[in-house]
Write a protein that holds these residues in place. Structure first.
Motif, mmCIF file in Angstrom:
data_model
loop_
_atom_site.group_PDB
_atom_site.id
_atom_site.type_symbol
_atom_site.label_atom_id
_atom_site.label_comp_id
_atom_site.label_asym_id
_atom_site.label_seq_id
_atom_site.Cartn_x
_atom_site.Cartn_y
_atom_site.Cartn_z
ATOM 1 N N ASP B 465 0.886 -1.170 0.000
ATOM 2 C CA ASP B 465 0.000 0.000 0.000
ATOM 3 C C ASP B 465 0.919 1.214 0.000
ATOM 4 O O ASP B 465 1.609 1.490 0.990
ATOM 5 N N THR B 466 0.923 1.942 -1.111
ATOM 6 C CA THR B 466 1.914 3.021 -1.273
ATOM 7 C C THR B 466 1.600 4.199 -0.355
ATOM 8 O O THR B 466 2.429 5.088 -0.185
ATOM 9 N N VAL B 467 0.415 4.215 0.241
ATOM 10 C CA VAL B 467 0.075 5.299 1.171
ATOM 11 C C VAL B 467 0.541 4.953 2.581
ATOM 12 O O VAL B 467 1.256 5.701 3.233
ATOM 13 N N THR B 468 0.167 3.725 3.031
ATOM 14 C CA THR B 468 0.460 3.355 4.416
ATOM 15 C C THR B 468 1.818 2.686 4.560
ATOM 16 O O THR B 468 2.351 2.591 5.652
ATOM 17 N N GLY B 469 2.342 2.166 3.444
ATOM 18 C CA GLY B 469 3.593 1.408 3.530
ATOM 19 C C GLY B 469 3.373 -0.008 4.047
ATOM 20 O O GLY B 469 4.326 -0.760 4.211
ATOM 21 N N GLU B 470 2.105 -0.362 4.305
ATOM 22 C CA GLU B 470 1.809 -1.709 4.763
ATOM 23 C C GLU B 470 1.650 -2.642 3.557
ATOM 24 O O GLU B 470 1.396 -2.191 2.447
ATOM 25 N N TYR B 471 1.700 -3.963 3.839
ATOM 26 C CA TYR B 471 1.521 -4.935 2.758
ATOM 27 C C TYR B 471 0.173 -5.647 2.884
ATOM 28 O O TYR B 471 -0.245 -6.005 3.978
ATOM 29 N N ASN B 472 -0.498 -5.805 1.779
ATOM 30 C CA ASN B 472 -1.637 -6.709 1.591
ATOM 31 C C ASN B 472 -2.972 -6.249 2.206
ATOM 32 O O ASN B 472 -4.022 -6.493 1.609
ATOM 33 N N PHE B 473 -2.944 -5.622 3.400
ATOM 34 C CA PHE B 473 -4.215 -5.327 4.083
ATOM 35 C C PHE B 473 -5.184 -4.534 3.206
ATOM 36 O O PHE B 473 -6.321 -4.948 2.995
ATOM 37 N N SER B 474 -4.740 -3.410 2.666
ATOM 38 C CA SER B 474 -5.689 -2.566 1.939
ATOM 39 C C SER B 474 -6.142 -3.230 0.640
ATOM 40 O O SER B 474 -7.275 -3.059 0.201
ATOM 41 N N HIS B 475 -5.278 -4.045 0.048
ATOM 42 C CA HIS B 475 -5.675 -4.730 -1.188
ATOM 43 C C HIS B 475 -6.711 -5.803 -0.909
ATOM 44 O O HIS B 475 -7.607 -6.036 -1.729
#
Lengths: 653, 653
Positions: B465-475
């Motif tokens: 997630d290019t906004v949060t820098g997190e992986y997979n959750f928002s997708h």
């Protein structure tokens, strides 16, 4: 004098228990790994994961025949603005597989190129980079997993390994299986041409060897040994000291032998199971000695096969790191009631055929000693130990011994036995190797009942009407109400009395049967031959009680013949062909009609068409005529057509 | 300079036509008969009907351990009136298989006898004649048909034949198959360790040899020859003059070769079919010369297999008098839309797995040159020539390359590629050789879509997630509305730029990609790596148009690595493990999370349990750590639980 002991099973187990106990102890075993050249590794199992040594392709190569170009140099080419390329300068001819020359990065297909001059070509579309190029590593990248461990190698796997530069593969060694035939009564097949009574031909060793091979193992078939304790003990020691991974002792047919094997196994190792509540196969022995699985295989051939399949087959696969493939199964309905003992897992050999859309299973002989119950079988049905048998028409699972397609091409014939059925079976195979005639001989009456129940494609029948002297018509009227059938003549055949060569008892006819010095051998109730005999007795006013052996029954003409030859009886009634086959003397009694009863619903079946075509053919008639005692002049004639209530056509004799 | 010709198929036929033409001309051929010892006839086919030379049993023998008696002499014995028999006088001890002594005709089981004195026994029931006796001919009667002709011999058949005194059997000779690899560019696998560009390892010969063996034939694999006319012609003459029953010329990958083979076949015999509208497999050549079937097998490995199976396999079986067994088939639904050309019968390799009760087929790569599309495949799907492709979820028949049971144990993983998946596949095999991980690498996003459609057991994903820098959750929130899943960490891994050893272009980071002298190699749209790259470009405000090779896509980390190594590109983005596997230099960019997305419906599947158990295990972590660039500290942790609308559990980073 022989020592007699009761056969005591010390560790009797149910089949499920035995499988669990065995699996717990042996399923973790593996053979050692060995490295074999990849080209020779077909059907072996990988003992390690295999990774690519090189990439495939290992260079950028042309994927089409054509010209290699630098894509950028072609930008701008189009239909309105064709571009000329110089061969050898900015366009290079390539065949599929050729490496891309220089700094080219695309291939233009030969079909899309117009030759202009000797060294010039014209293109009308730009190439995009890497079009029609097999790029490095497109198939396999060096270091990538090609195959995991415990993988059974198929032909394509060998190709992928060679392509990836894997020239040798670590595989599980083929399990070596020591097969020890034991039994004082056994003789090798080659020496048994004229073997004496009491001698039994050893053939389980070859069967077990074949089964071992089918499991990817290597049989070490040993010479036959006597079933005396010291000999058995010495061979057991030899087997355990050998390179064998698994030891099979095949007990011969004597229970005494099994006792010795179990005792010896107890001395050199551990008995896990002795006796399994399965039938056939009860005297199975399972154990371990010095780390090697040891199996005592029962002596009867059907028992031997079943014991092997339940316990040795899964072991041979797991020794190689894979599980045994499941046997193909199918659903079928039972064509006959099957009693079975509670607490015993029973395996029944059946013939199978698709009749009127349903797959019907007809049980064959159940004796564990009858190897033809296996060769003739289409499947094996399992009666669970919780059941006291199965009812007719019960749905059941059947393990297939032939392929599904073969079953669809199986003709099920039930009823009377006749020697010409072998000829029919062969002629069918000649015309179409896929068509198979499975016959179950239960007598003429049993055949009519099977037709009524829709359990066969056709029946063979020669039922005499003792009032009219005609064959089959009145019995069809009586038993096939509501079941339309057609009646086709197979052959006329001569029935009579079989006699030892030279006729030592001077038997001339039916009146001699009541002589106290004459032993008779009968056919089973419901058979046409039995009906004929009873008719003859009645005509002569003779009482069956006066006949020695009237209650002794056999199921086929040939069984009667061989028992007359062996001296079990002085005479019996059968067809001339049976006498001739075994060189017996013969007193003819009557000529009878043997007909095929074909349900109307099966009449158009292509297999029936083929069969009827054969029956009228020259080769069939000639072969049958040569057997003796047959008249094939009217073979193949339609002699009756019954619509279930009345005859639409009926020959008058 | 090479001569270039268009590949012209003179007798192009549809697959059905080609099969019919071929069958009409060759299905009547048979190999000669030869006599082999019965013990060595396993899996051979009978060339004549086999009849029994002797009866089995050939004497009346005891079927039980006990005492042989004359039944009549025991009449009257009963519970109230026990009878004493004298051993050696009117009762004789017998073991199973012993011949009946003297004029005895029954056996009393040892269990039903009471010993009285040394030589006396007591019975409490009369014996009836022939009880517990195996009568002569009970199994087989001399003269009886044991096996028809055209019968494939199984282990039990050999047993029955030996028992019946048949020591030798006439069988069809194994078809000998001349396999001729041709191609100037081919090198033998053993010589190919360091083969040059343009050299192709010859492995079709080994694959074809294995296939020939599986059809009961004997391969005669020849050395590689150049694909020049005089050489080809000379070897064709040699093949036709040899003992071979069938001649296969394997065309190499050059179309030129095929043209020669067809021309030569036309000179020495008859071309029946040249070109079949099937894909792969189009350049198949079928003909006859001097009575021998000649087949030109295409060079690409998948084409070669398919051409063999369509035309050579049926021939090798029919030469032996039997039909080829049908390939096992199953019904499946298509997991992805499949376009196909009208008028072309297309064979597509698929992976298969049972997901939520449905068998799902996911197409693999379609290139005819990709042999791993066969080794990795679970099945082959056929798109009939009348169709222009098939829609997603379309029901279809699939030919199985693995057994049905194996399919039920196949874990289908779809999504992002990672080198640890190979480790997972191997560890699964180690735990249970029956469990198989089939993975289809279509990128992280493709994995989420497959989860949504219920087409896989799990997906691998690393979507930033290019906004949060997190992986997979928002997708997951965006793409899996209504689809409950759990998210399990597989590993953290380092992404970066792969570079040729020594970094000749001095690439330090993402800003170097826009240099005109730097060629880049991209990953496909929808992959996590592509999203990461695009994020990096955006952050640095770089335009993708400025990057040479941005439009060149590969599907796996390893494909990027090997193409950097080969010089196709100066750099590409991939994980550290890919760089390490091929000894490339590496500029790390970021550490990312690679997670397993497991549908709630599959969470309790025992295969998933086993896989998760492996992920937390020591061996897995150690092996992965050794690959470099992975952090397995949190491997196996449940990091999220999504009920389809909201997170029931969600780690915060």
């Amino acid at each position: 004098m022989k020592e007699l002991k009761r056969n005591i099973y010390l560790c009797m187990k149910t089949l499920d228990e035995a499988e669990r106990i065995w699996g717990d102890r042996v399923s973790c075993l593996r053979t050692r790994l060995e490295r074999v050249p990849t080209a020779q590794a077909l059907h072996r199992v990988t003992g390690e994961p295999l990774t690519a040594r090189r990439s495939v392709p290992h260079y950028h190569g042309a994927a089409m025949d054509g010209y290699a170009v630098k894509a950028r140099a072609t930008y701008g080419a189009g239909d309105v603005r064709p571009m000329i390329l110089k061969v050898g300068e900015n366009a290079f001819p390539v065949d599929t597989g050729d490496p891309l020359p220089g700094d080219t990065d695309a291939v233009i297909m030969i079909e899309h190129v117009q030759p202009v001059k000797q060294d010039e070509i014209e293109i009308r579309a730009a190439a995009f980079p890497w079009q029609h190029v097999r790029k490095v590593g497109e198939d396999i990248v060096a270091g990538e997993l090609i195959l995991p461990l415990n993988h059974l190698l198929r032909p394509v796997d060998l190709g992928a390994l060679l392509a990836a530069g894997v020239l040798e593969v670590p595989v599980y060694a083929k399990p070596k299986v020591w097969i020890q035939p034991t039994g004082t009564e056994l003789v090798a097949a080659e020496e048994a041409a004229e073997s004496a009574p009491g001698q039994i031909v050893e053939f389980n060793g070859v069967v077990l060897s074949g089964l071992v091979r089918e499991c990817g193992g290597e049989p070490l078939l040993q010479p036959i040994i006597d079933d005396r304790y010291p000999v058995l003990r010495e061979r057991m020691e030899a087997a355990l000291a050998s390179e064998a991974d698994v030891v099979l002792f095949n007990a011969g047919s004597s229970a005494g032998t099994e006792d010795y094997t179990a005792a010896i196994l107890g001395e050199v190792g551990e008995v896990l199971v002795h006796g399994v509540t399965m039938m056939p196969g009860k005297p199975t022995l399972l154990g371990l000695a010095r780390g090697k699985p040891v199996v005592g295989i029962p002596g009867y051939p059907v028992s031997a096969l079943l014991a092997f399949e339940q316990f040795v087959r899964p072991l041979l696969f797991s020794l190689q790191g894979v599980s045994a493939p499941a046997f193909p199964e199918t659903e079928a309905i039972l064509g006959r009631k099957l009693p079975s003992r509670l607490g015993l897992e029973e395996f029944v050999r059946v013939i199978l055929g698709r009749v009127a859309g349903k797959l019907v299973a007809m049980p064959l002989q159940r004796g564990a000693g009858v190897i033809t119950s296996l060769t003739r079988a289409d499947g094996i049905l399992r009666i669970p130990q919780e059941l006291e048998g199965m009812e007719v028409a019960a749905p059941t699972k059947v393990r297939l011994l032939r392929s599904r397609e073969q079953l669809d091409r199986t003709l099920i014939m039930i009823g009377s036995h006749d020697n010409t059925l072998d000829v029919l079976a062969n002629e069918l195979k000649k015309r179409d190797s896929r068509v198979h005639l499975s016959s179950s001989t239960v007598g003429s009456l049993g055949g009519l009942l099977a037709v009524r129940q829709g359990h066969c494609h056709l029946a063979g029948s020669h039922l005499l009407d003792t009032v009219t002297g005609e064959y089959n018509f009145s019995h069809i009227e009586r038993y096939l109400k509501g079941t339309p059938v057609r009646l086709v003549r197979l052959a006329a055949r001569t029935q009579g009395f079989l006699l030892k060569p030279g006729n030592p008892k001077g038997i001339r006819g039916v009146r001699d049967l009541v002589r106290p010095d004459v032993t008779f051998l009968n056919r089973q109730a419901g058979s046409g031959t039995r009906i004929l005999l009873d008719y003859l007795l009645q005509k002569e006013d003779l009482a069956s009680q006066g006949i020695v052996g009237y209650d002794q029954e056999e199921f086929t003409h040939m069984a009667v013949a061989v028992n007359v030859l062996s001296g079990r009886a002085d005479t019996g009634m059968a067809i001339f062909a049976a006498a001739r086959a075994l060189d017996l003397d013969f007193v003819p009694v009557t000529e009878e009609q043997y007909d095929l009863v074909i349900p109307e619903s099966e009449w158009e079946d292509p297999k029936i068409r083929m069969l009827l075509d054969i029956v009228v053919s020259g080769p069939f008639r000639r072969t049958v005529a040569a057997m003796g005692g047959y008249d094939t002049a009217r073979s193949g004639e339609l002699v009756g057509r019954w619509d279930g209530r009345e005859w639409l056509l009926r020959e008058r004799t």
